[in-house]
Design a protein around this motif. Structure first.
Motif, mmCIF file in Angstrom:
data_model
loop_
_atom_site.group_PDB
_atom_site.id
_atom_site.type_symbol
_atom_site.label_atom_id
_atom_site.label_comp_id
_atom_site.label_asym_id
_atom_site.label_seq_id
_atom_site.Cartn_x
_atom_site.Cartn_y
_atom_site.Cartn_z
ATOM 1 N N LEU A 88 0.834 -1.204 0.000
ATOM 2 C CA LEU A 88 0.000 0.000 0.000
ATOM 3 C C LEU A 88 0.869 1.255 0.000
ATOM 4 O O LEU A 88 0.634 2.203 -0.748
ATOM 5 C CB LEU A 88 -0.900 -0.024 1.237
ATOM 6 N N LEU A 89 1.915 1.222 0.855
ATOM 7 C CA LEU A 89 2.837 2.369 0.930
ATOM 8 C C LEU A 89 3.516 2.590 -0.409
ATOM 9 O O LEU A 89 3.636 3.721 -0.887
ATOM 10 C CB LEU A 89 3.910 2.102 1.992
ATOM 11 N N ALA A 90 3.954 1.473 -1.031
ATOM 12 C CA ALA A 90 4.645 1.573 -2.317
ATOM 13 C C ALA A 90 3.721 2.164 -3.374
ATOM 14 O O ALA A 90 4.120 3.044 -4.142
ATOM 15 C CB ALA A 90 5.131 0.195 -2.759
ATOM 16 N N THR A 104 4.302 5.741 -5.097
ATOM 17 C CA THR A 104 4.480 5.859 -6.547
ATOM 18 C C THR A 104 3.479 6.847 -7.131
ATOM 19 O O THR A 104 3.847 7.734 -7.920
ATOM 20 C CB THR A 104 4.284 4.476 -7.211
ATOM 21 N N ILE A 105 2.208 6.688 -6.725
ATOM 22 C CA ILE A 105 1.177 7.599 -7.254
ATOM 23 C C ILE A 105 1.497 9.035 -6.830
ATOM 24 O O ILE A 105 1.363 9.971 -7.620
ATOM 25 C CB ILE A 105 -0.233 7.176 -6.772
ATOM 26 N N PRO A 146 10.285 -0.507 0.120
ATOM 27 C CA PRO A 146 9.763 -0.596 -1.249
ATOM 28 C C PRO A 146 9.076 0.698 -1.676
ATOM 29 O O PRO A 146 9.164 1.084 -2.846
ATOM 30 C CB PRO A 146 8.750 -1.741 -1.167
ATOM 31 N N ALA A 147 8.404 1.368 -0.730
ATOM 32 C CA ALA A 147 7.716 2.622 -1.067
ATOM 33 C C ALA A 147 8.711 3.653 -1.580
ATOM 34 O O ALA A 147 8.507 4.302 -2.607
ATOM 35 C CB ALA A 147 6.995 3.155 0.159
ATOM 36 N N THR A 183 10.890 6.689 -5.924
ATOM 37 C CA THR A 183 12.085 7.236 -6.570
ATOM 38 C C THR A 183 12.126 6.841 -8.049
ATOM 39 O O THR A 183 12.413 7.667 -8.921
ATOM 40 C CB THR A 183 13.360 6.731 -5.858
ATOM 41 N N ALA A 184 11.825 5.559 -8.304
ATOM 42 C CA ALA A 184 11.868 5.065 -9.691
ATOM 43 C C ALA A 184 10.882 5.826 -10.569
ATOM 44 O O ALA A 184 11.232 6.263 -11.676
ATOM 45 C CB ALA A 184 11.552 3.577 -9.717
ATOM 46 N N ALA A 185 9.656 6.000 -10.057
ATOM 47 C CA ALA A 185 8.628 6.687 -10.854
ATOM 48 C C ALA A 185 9.050 8.122 -11.139
ATOM 49 O O ALA A 185 8.974 8.601 -12.279
ATOM 50 C CB ALA A 185 7.299 6.656 -10.106
ATOM 51 N N PHE A 186 9.541 8.812 -10.097
ATOM 52 C CA PHE A 186 9.943 10.211 -10.250
ATOM 53 C C PHE A 186 11.133 10.329 -11.200
ATOM 54 O O PHE A 186 11.179 11.208 -12.067
ATOM 55 C CB PHE A 186 10.271 10.793 -8.869
#
Lengths: 449, 223
Positions: free
Chosen positions: A48-50, A54-55, A106-107, A112-115
């Protein structure tokens, strides 16, 4: 807490009362299931945190872009360029922190990956726009893919894997749609494959591995077609047969049989592909005008080298997986694996003999689907697995429906069709009688034991 | 464990180099072309003046590149069958007239050796006949998009009289085969200034109409 665990806890006092468990045993059971339940809720919380992280990163990046877009025309070239690069530099700093930190959540990784990926896309797009640089969508995606290529290995999370896979998939589709050559997809897929195998190794039944497997299977199914040059008509038949066999067999290697089907995407997707193609191949249209007599360009021109290379690699991988399965004494799966040699043989027959081979090809694929359905039922019967029995019955139902409703050529003759159906029906009755007798023999033995 | 960490740092370094390298290269190429290139004007022609705005950019169709290249192509390209001509890279040699407008003198199959020559790297389109050139997109802000499209479309439909300069036109910096668009001009004014001027004229017209309307009402009420 899980409803089943709640039920178990409610049952415990009664079990103690009936003398089936003592208090210590009940406590041990309680503590065991409590810890499991806690672990699961922690995992769910992490997911949920991840997801929210990401969103959040995506929304913030998009919001910043919108705010900048409002004042964009008032800014000079230098200001625009700085604004375009700044988010990417910030993302790189976050990546630096991610690597310096020992164990990021994981969050944190996913956000970070999405950004990072979005900021790279933003920088490329804004710089191109600032200088009015001409470019196509596939050119933009190619540049983006080069930029984000190492990110799945740095951030090691689902979001980066998925965004990378999505980028190369869309790029390949666009290149092909615009008449280009998309064979490079396979080279770009290789880094993803490494990440995918690492994810499977870490936890093959975890959410990331399962979802990634679904996306990877869909991407492969789409891009195999897009990356083919189609110089040799009909070569897609053995290529797709090899792909679905490889997915199925690698699924059989990776997963355990006691895991629900939904958590075995490669296995499931591969079997669906084999059944769907097998059903298609019982008709004549895929086999018409294929082979070297209809080549669109001379094979010597070298354009189709990639297609043959792909077929060779996929076939070799299928062979390797089949050998491992035989060594592991899981040869039952080879009924599905036989789809590749059968498709290859039928391709050769159709290419060399044309319409003359159609009868044999039809017959072989009808028999193959029949054998596949029956073997599923037999395997299901052996392991008392109702899902397998049902899947076998579904394959047989599909075959019967196709031969009864959507008929062509030989099967359009009502008399022949009638005889075949009566013969098949009678043999099913016979098998049914045999099964009933066998089950009756097994039951007393089991009840006696 | 240490090796794995070192590999991750290598990946990070590669990522930073790739990302910055690509973006900086784009900027450097464009800046070099803008600062050291020769500015040439290219007239636009109407391809689809009613739908010139595609997403976030105006679709420029530069007259000289839109004309059939037959007669300007090198002999080795002309001799090729159409299928083999598709996508071939060409080098458009540009000649500039007294007003600063550029036109393609001829297409070469190799870059010109003359260092002072003005040229642009282009390719033969997928039909094997037309030219695909990299100066088609003029990005504009969505806020002015509607007005810009209307102004651009109207300007394209005004046929220039003989000897008159084509309108609209773009200024392009050319440097070693690369071209970067500088500004789009309508009626001799940069697009943004033209839109401001038009806005001012509109406001003035509205005020005049309002004044006229008020004086008529006044006269009617007096009579």
């Amino acid at each position: 807490m899980n409803a089943h665990i709640n039920w178990l806890f409610r049952e415990l006092p009664e079990l103690i009362q009936d003398g089936l468990l003592d208090v210590q045993q009940a406590e041990r059971i309680k503590s065991r299931y409590l810890s499991r339940s806690d672990g699961r809720s922690q995992e769910a919380g992490g997911v949920l945190l991840a997801v929210f992280g990401t969103i959040g990163a995506l929304l913030c990046s998009l919001g910043v872009i919108l705010l900048l877009a409002f004042n964009w025309d008032r800014l000079g070239i230098a200001a625009r360029v700085v604004i375009a690069i700044l988010p990417m530099l910030a993302a790189q700093y976050l990546g630096f922190l991610l690597l310096r930190g020992k164990d990021r959540s994981p969050a944190w990784r996913n956000a970070t990956a999405a950004f990072w990926m979005l900021s790279c896309a933003g920088a490329l797009a804004l710089v191109s726009q600032t200088y009015h640089l001409e470019g196509s969508m596939e050119g933009f995606l190619a540049a983006l893919i080069v930029c984000i290529l190492p990110l799945p290995f740095i951030t090691r999370c689902f979001t980066s894997d998925l965004l990378y896979l999505g980028s190369i998939t869309v790029w390949s589709i666009l290149v092909r749609a615009n008449g280009g050559q998309a064979f490079l997809f396979w080279l770009l897929f290789a880094p993803f494959l490494v990440r995918f195998i690492l994810t499977l190794k870490a936890d093959r039944f975890g959410g990331s591995a399962v979802y990634l497997s679904w996306f990877a299977a869909v991407s492969l199914a789409v891009n195999t077609g897009f990356s083919l040059e189609r110089v040799l008509p009909g070569l897609w038949i053995p290529v797709y047969a090899a792909l679905f066999c490889l997915l199925y067999l690698s699924g059989a290697l990776v997963y355990r049989e006691d895991i629900p089907a939904g958590r075995q995407p490669l296995y499931l997707f591969g079997s669906w592909g084999i059944i769907a193609l097998g059903a298609l191949f019982t008709y004549s249209w895929p086999w018409k005008e294929i082979g070297w007599q209809y080549e669109r360009e001379s094979l010597a021109s070298g354009t189709s080298v990639g297609d043959f290379l792909l077929l060779g690699i996929l076939s070799a991988a299928v062979l390797g997986a089949a050998i491992i399965l035989i060594r592991q004494k899981k040869a039952g799966h080879l009924v599905f694996g036989a789809f590749l040699p059968l498709s290859g043989l039928c391709f050769y027959l159709s290419a060399s003999r044309g319409a003359g081979a159609m009868f044999v090809v039809h017959g072989l694929f009808n028999l193959y689907l029949l054998a596949m359905g029956l073997s599923r039922i037999a395997m299901g019967f052996g392991s008392r697995d109702l899902i397998q029995i049902n899947s076998g019955t579904s394959i047989l139902s599909l075959l019967i429906a196709m031969r009864f409703i959507f008929v062509e050529d030989f099967f359009s003759n009502l008399i022949w069709r009638g005889f075949i159906f009566i013969a098949l029906g009678a043999s099913f009755f016979a098998v049914n009688v045999w099964l009933v007798r066998r089950l009756k023999k097994v039951e007393p033995r089991e009840s006696g034991a | 464990m240490k090796i794995e960490r070192k590999i991750l740092w290598v990946f990070f370094t590669v990522a930073v180099i790739l990302q910055l390298g690509l973006v900086v290269r784009m900027i450097a190429h464009s800046e070099t072309t803008l600062n050291h290139g020769t500015t040439v004007k290219f007239g636009c022609i109407p391809v689809d003046p009613y739908d010139a705005f595609r997403g976030r950019y105006l679709d420029l169709a530069l007259r000289t590149f839109e004309m059939s290249p037959e007669g300007l192509l090198p002999a080795e390209i002309v001799s090729l069958p159409v299928d083999e001509r598709k996508g071939k890279t060409l080098y458009a040699l540009i000649a500039v007239d007294d007003d600063g407008f550029g036109r393609v003198q001829r297409y070469l199959s190799r870059p010109p050796e003359d260092r002072d020559a003005l040229w642009l790297k282009v390719r033969l389109a997928d039909d094997g006949y037309m030219i695909d050139y990299p100066l088609r997109k003029y990005f504009i802000n969505e806020k002015i998009a509607d007005r810009a499209e209307k102004a651009f479309g109207e300007a394209l439909l005004r046929d220039p009289a003989d000897g008159e300069m084509p309108d609209p036109w773009v200024t392009v910096s050319l440097f070693r085969g690369r071209g970067v668009i500088r500004t789009l001009f309508i009626d001799g004014l940069p697009l943004e200034e033209y839109l401001k001027a038009e806005e001012g004229k509109d406001r003035q017209r509205q005020q005049e109409t309002g004044r006229l309307g008020r004086s008529r009402t006044y006269r009617r009420s007096n009579s």
